[in-house]
Design an enzyme around this catalytic site. Structure first.
Site, PDB file in Angstrom:
ATOM      1  CG  ASP A  68      -8.421 -12.964  -9.080  1.00 61.32           C
ATOM      2  OD1 ASP A  68      -7.954 -12.831  -9.979  1.00 61.32           O
ATOM      3  OD2 ASP A  68      -8.789 -11.996  -8.083  1.00 61.32           O
ATOM      4  CD  GLU A 109      -7.793  -7.604 -12.367  1.00 58.75           C
ATOM      5  OE1 GLU A 109      -7.817  -6.436 -12.851  1.00 58.75           O
ATOM      6  OE2 GLU A 109      -9.022  -8.226 -12.119  1.00 58.75           O
TER       7      GLU A 109
END
Length: 476
Positions: A112, A176
């Site tokens: 991400d 994350e």
């Protein structure tokens, strides 16, 4: 893909340091040419897959996870796509090592990225465009570049038949950039067996070039390697009061109480706390730039003298300045619905970061700063990390970097922010920040993380693959 090897940015020529041996046992120049092309292409491709994480579950990593899994499968591996929620996908695969008795090593990177506003960028942030010797786009440094380096490297191993000594567990994670609830935290809780045998791990935020000068003015290159992290302490402050008309005096005003607490937190100066990693960092940085450092001198008092010492190390001091204290920064405010109505409650968000061993001090200080009228609670927290600097693994990282940049200095640092390493620490995995990149002096690595016009030099990607190869095939 056409050859995109550029002149070295900012010089108009080649990199201003000694050339190194780019070969490896069993690998030819043609093998490296394939790897060099793939690492650039994979970085661009991953950037084009928009995996923006807006928080609160608003992200979809699945397309990137499928891209990663396909390339791992092409290399003869058996990747597993593990979805924690619809669209929130992680990928795990294991590369068998040549020594079955050796402990496993985790190599993890997240899929991400943080949001990017195209209106502010010179190059569209999800284009993955190669321009001026750089790959541009959100994730070019944080951290689709690292994901691409790992993919290109394991595919090179498959082509040449080379193997690392240790089992290498690859984890490409979701979430994350928020709380890791859909990614590493979930993997650790629901699939711990995937990481069986792993004792150490590497990931982002370390191993890149930091340019400095000695006190005599000579250029010097440092490579900070993450050997610790401050813990995360995301807080929610809440004040309750008496609702009423905005025209009347109200001593029980929730907004006023909250504002006072936020101001006190903002103005508080946290005391200096030097961890072993930060002590080692300051000492080794001082030696590299020619500043004498003796933190154990009887005449040295950290609370009195450290700031002056860091000024002497400036600008290199920024590698450690954020990790000599706890911190708490106000980041969000939420109160009221109309200007002439005093609300009955008000809240604020605080981004706190806590040094190893300083959690109790942090909490007691927050109690004092918020006072009796304001409550505070953790929205999200993770423990700080400390990893040994005097370890064979750190020595292998140092050796791999110096093999490809012999005149440089490798120094340990504690990261001011956090990574997925905190989640994997729950499995007893010691984490290091090690994503090697050779960067030019005119590229400010720190400002590009989560910043505008994020980009990575093509040369840095190729350097990184070679350093990772040397490290992962040599570390015992």
């Amino acid at each position: 893909m056409a050859d995109v090897t550029p002149p070295w940015p900012g010089t108009g020529d080649t990199p201003p340091w000694p050339g190194t041996d780019d070969t490896a046992p069993g690998a030819s120049g043609d093998d490296w040419a394939i790897t060099d092309e793939e690492v650039v292409r994979f970085t661009s491709d991953l950037i084009r897959i928009d995996t923006t994480n807006r928080g609160g579950g608003d992200c979809r990593e699945r397309p990137a996870a499928e891209y990663v899994a396909e390339r791992l499968a092409d290399a003869g591996l058996a990747p597993r796509i593990l979805e924690s929620a619809p669209g929130r996908a992680n990928v795990v695969a294991r590369v068998p090592g040549s020594d079955p008795a050796a402990p496993g090593l985790l190599v993890h990177g997240h899929l991400d990225v943080v949001p990017a506003d195209p209106a502010n960028w010179r190059v569209p942030p999800f284009s993955g465009e190669v321009r001026d010797g750089m790959v541009w786009g959100r994730g070019a440094l944080d951290m689709k570049n690292a994901d691409a380096m790992v993919l290109a490297l394991v595919r090179a191993w498959a082509r040449t038949g080379r193997r690392p000594k240790r089992d290498i567990v690859l984890a490409f994670t979701a979430d994350e950039e928020d709380s890791a609830a859909y990614g590493a935290e979930w993997l650790v809780r629901e699939h711990p067996g995937e990481f069986e045998g792993c004792t150490e791990g590497i990931s982002e935020s370390g191993g890149y070039t930091h340019h400095a000068r000695t006190v005599s003015g000579r250029p010097v290159r440092l490579y900070p390697v993450g050997a610790g992290e401050r813990g995360s302490a995301w807080l929610r402050l809440t004040a309750h009061g008496t609702a009423g008309h905005g025209s009347r005096r109200n001593p029980d005003n929730a907004v006023g109480a909250l504002a006072g607490a936020v101001a006190r937190i903002h103005e508080h100066r946290w005391p200096i706390r030097l961890t072993p990693v930060t002590r080692a960092a300051i000492t080794e940085i001082g030696a590299a730039v020619g500043v004498k450092v003796d933190l154990d001198s009887p005449g040295f008092v950290a609370e009195r003298d450290l700031d002056a010492l860091l000024e002497r190390l400036d600008p290199t001091s920024r590698l450690v300045a954020g990790t000599v204290r706890n911190s708490a920064n106000p980041t969000m405010l939420d109160a009221g619905y109309k200007v002439n109505v005093i609300p009955e409650s008000a809240s604020a968000g605080i981004d706190g970061r806590v040094l190893p061993g300083a959690a109790r001090e942090f909490e007691e200080t927050l109690d004092e700063l918020t006072g009796p009228a304001v409550e505070w609670a953790y929205q999200h927290r993770s423990d700080p990390l400390v990893s040994p600097v005097e370890s064979p693994t750190f020595a292998a990282m140092r050796s791999a970097l110096l093999a490809h940049d012999p005149g440089a200095h490798v120094v340990p640092v504690c990261l001011s922010g956090g990574t997925d390493a905190k989640q994997f620490a729950a499995l007893g995995i010691t984490g290091y920040g090690f994503t090697p990149l050779r960067l030019p002096a005119d590229l400010d690595h720190g400002t590009l993380f989560h910043g505008v016009d994020e980009r990575v030099p093509v040369d840095a990607l190729r350097f990184g693959v070679r350093v990772l190869d040397r490290f992962l095939t040599s570390v015992d």
